[in-house]
Scaffold this active site. Structure first.
Site, PDB file in Angstrom:
ATOM      1  N   GLU A  99       8.205   1.333   4.179  1.00 38.77           N
ATOM      2  CA  GLU A  99       7.775   0.617   5.384  1.00 38.77           C
ATOM      3  C   GLU A  99       7.858  -0.879   5.118  1.00 38.77           C
ATOM      4  OE1 GLU A  99       3.858   0.229   8.328  1.00 38.77           O
ATOM      5  OE2 GLU A  99       3.577   0.606   6.183  1.00 38.77           O
TER       6      GLU A  99
ATOM      7  N   HIS B  46       1.423  -0.290  15.263  1.00 35.29           N
ATOM      8  CA  HIS B  46       0.394   0.722  15.075  1.00 35.29           C
ATOM      9  C   HIS B  46      -0.830   0.399  15.935  1.00 35.29           C
ATOM     10  CE1 HIS B  46       2.398   2.664  11.799  1.00 35.29           C
ATOM     11  NE2 HIS B  46       2.292   1.647  10.967  1.00 35.29           N
TER      12      HIS B  46
ATOM     13  N   HIS C  81       4.901   7.273   2.376  1.00 38.97           N
ATOM     14  CA  HIS C  81       5.644   6.020   2.250  1.00 38.97           C
ATOM     15  C   HIS C  81       4.951   5.039   1.319  1.00 38.97           C
ATOM     16  CE1 HIS C  81       2.845   4.779   5.554  1.00 38.97           C
ATOM     17  NE2 HIS C  81       2.910   3.590   4.952  1.00 38.97           N
TER      18      HIS C  81
ATOM     19  N   TYR D 222       9.658   1.994   9.782  1.00 41.27           N
ATOM     20  CA  TYR D 222       9.773   2.989   8.726  1.00 41.27           C
ATOM     21  C   TYR D 222      11.237   3.326   8.523  1.00 41.27           C
ATOM     22  CZ  TYR D 222       4.739   3.638   8.967  1.00 41.27           C
ATOM     23  OH  TYR D 222       3.395   3.435   8.929  1.00 41.27           O
TER      24      TYR D 222
ATOM     25  N   HIS E 203       0.834  -1.191   0.000  1.00 45.45           N
ATOM     26  CA  HIS E 203       0.000   0.000   0.000  1.00 45.45           C
ATOM     27  C   HIS E 203       0.876   1.252   0.000  1.00 45.45           C
ATOM     28  CE1 HIS E 203       0.715  -0.551   4.407  1.00 45.45           C
ATOM     29  NE2 HIS E 203       0.783   0.766   4.404  1.00 45.45           N
TER      30      HIS E 203
END
Length: 308
Positions: A266, A247, A215, A256, A153
């Site tokens: 990431e 997270h 990212h 990261y 993503h």
């Protein structure tokens, strides 16, 4: 059949400052497989468990960042229908001819309200993952570096995230999984959207400049592999932004870090599965530290400010 006609994120073209240095990094440190080079000098890569020819394309430029982000759709019929739907929505589209990108069919290109360039495509040459389609082994032993299973993503920064979110919801059928609200409890600071059963396929954060990349993310299979990725980064003196950590949003475990040109990447694992009957999750801005970095419960200033 996909839930929306859009299958998944398919490719990202990144700008790099030094191609030779970048190819070494993406091959030997990140652990992607180089799959080709075109006449314009672009270099193509895939993650080991991806079946299509490419998911990351590098282009040498004088500034870092992302040129475009592409989504693969189910069929050429879906591609045509989504092109028509974009135009009906008031979005100008451009047809990129088959072959302009190596081993990739015709693409429909458009700009989102945040200024980012996105693409849709239905065809990309299937090259497999090296294991074959009959009685395959569990994994490919010929891997280098961190070796993620896929490009997963992207997180983008821009002004009109409401307009971009609505476009993806109303034209492509994406759904919101999580939001971060500002102090007024109405305005979105961030939105996470999906076209699949993943916690997110695209995320966006409200920002004063348009067309910025925060990212591009690559998926690993386990927390142990995330820790191993951190070791590999340290062995190669990679600039780490933050992590390994977890997270609150999406519940993924993450690191990261930056490529040699300053593009943030990431590696992550985990996160929940999402289905259309689930409720959105909302985070108030007072909890944004815990939402982003669950363990530290506070934000890293560079994490917010550094974009390409």
């Amino acid at each position: 059949m996909p839930m929306t006609g859009v299958l998944r994120p398919g490719h990202a073209q990144l700008r790099v400052l030094d191609m030779e240095e970048s190819v070494h990094f993406y091959t030997n440190v990140l652990g992607l497989k180089e799959t080709g080079r075109d006449k314009s000098g672009r270099v193509y890569f895939k993650a080991w468990d991806e079946r299509d020819h490419n998911s990351v394309i590098l282009r040498q430029a004088d500034r870092a960042g992302m040129d475009f982000f592409g989504f693969k759709v189910e069929s050429k019929e879906v591609l045509e229908n989504l092109d028509k739907a974009l135009k009906a929505y008031g979005v100008t589209t451009e047809r990129m001819p088959a072959g302009e990108m190596m081993e990739t069919g015709e693409r429909v290109r458009f700009k989102a309200p945040t200024g980012h360039t996105f693409e849709l495509y239905a065809e990309k040459n299937h090259v497999g993952n090296g294991l074959g389609d009959f009685a395959p082994e569990a994994w490919n032993p010929d891997q280098k570096g961190i070796s993620p299973v896929r490009m997963d993503h992207a997180l983008i920064y821009g002004k009109d995230i409401d307009g971009t979110r609505k476009l993806f919801e109303e034209v492509f059928g994406f759904r919101v999984t999580e939001r971060v609200k500002l102090e007024d409890k109405t305005t979105d600071l961030a939105a996470f959207i999906t076209c699949s059963t993943k916690a997110h396929d695209l995320a966006m954060v409200r920002h004063g400049e348009d067309d910025k990349l925060h990212h591009v993310s690559f998926r690993l299979d386990s927390w142990e592999q995330v820790l191993r990725a951190a070791d590999i980064m340290t062995m190669n003196r990679v600039s780490i932004d933050i992590g390994p950590t977890r997270h609150g949003i999406t519940r993924g475990a993450t690191i990261y870090f930056f490529d040699p040109s300053g593009n943030r990447l990431e590696t992550f694992c985990g996160g929940y599965e999402w289905y259309p009957d689930m409720h959105e999750i909302t985070w108030p801005v007072e909890e944004v530290g815990r939402a982003i970095f669950y363990h530290d419960r506070k934000l890293n200033e560079a994490f917010l400010a550094v974009v390409t």
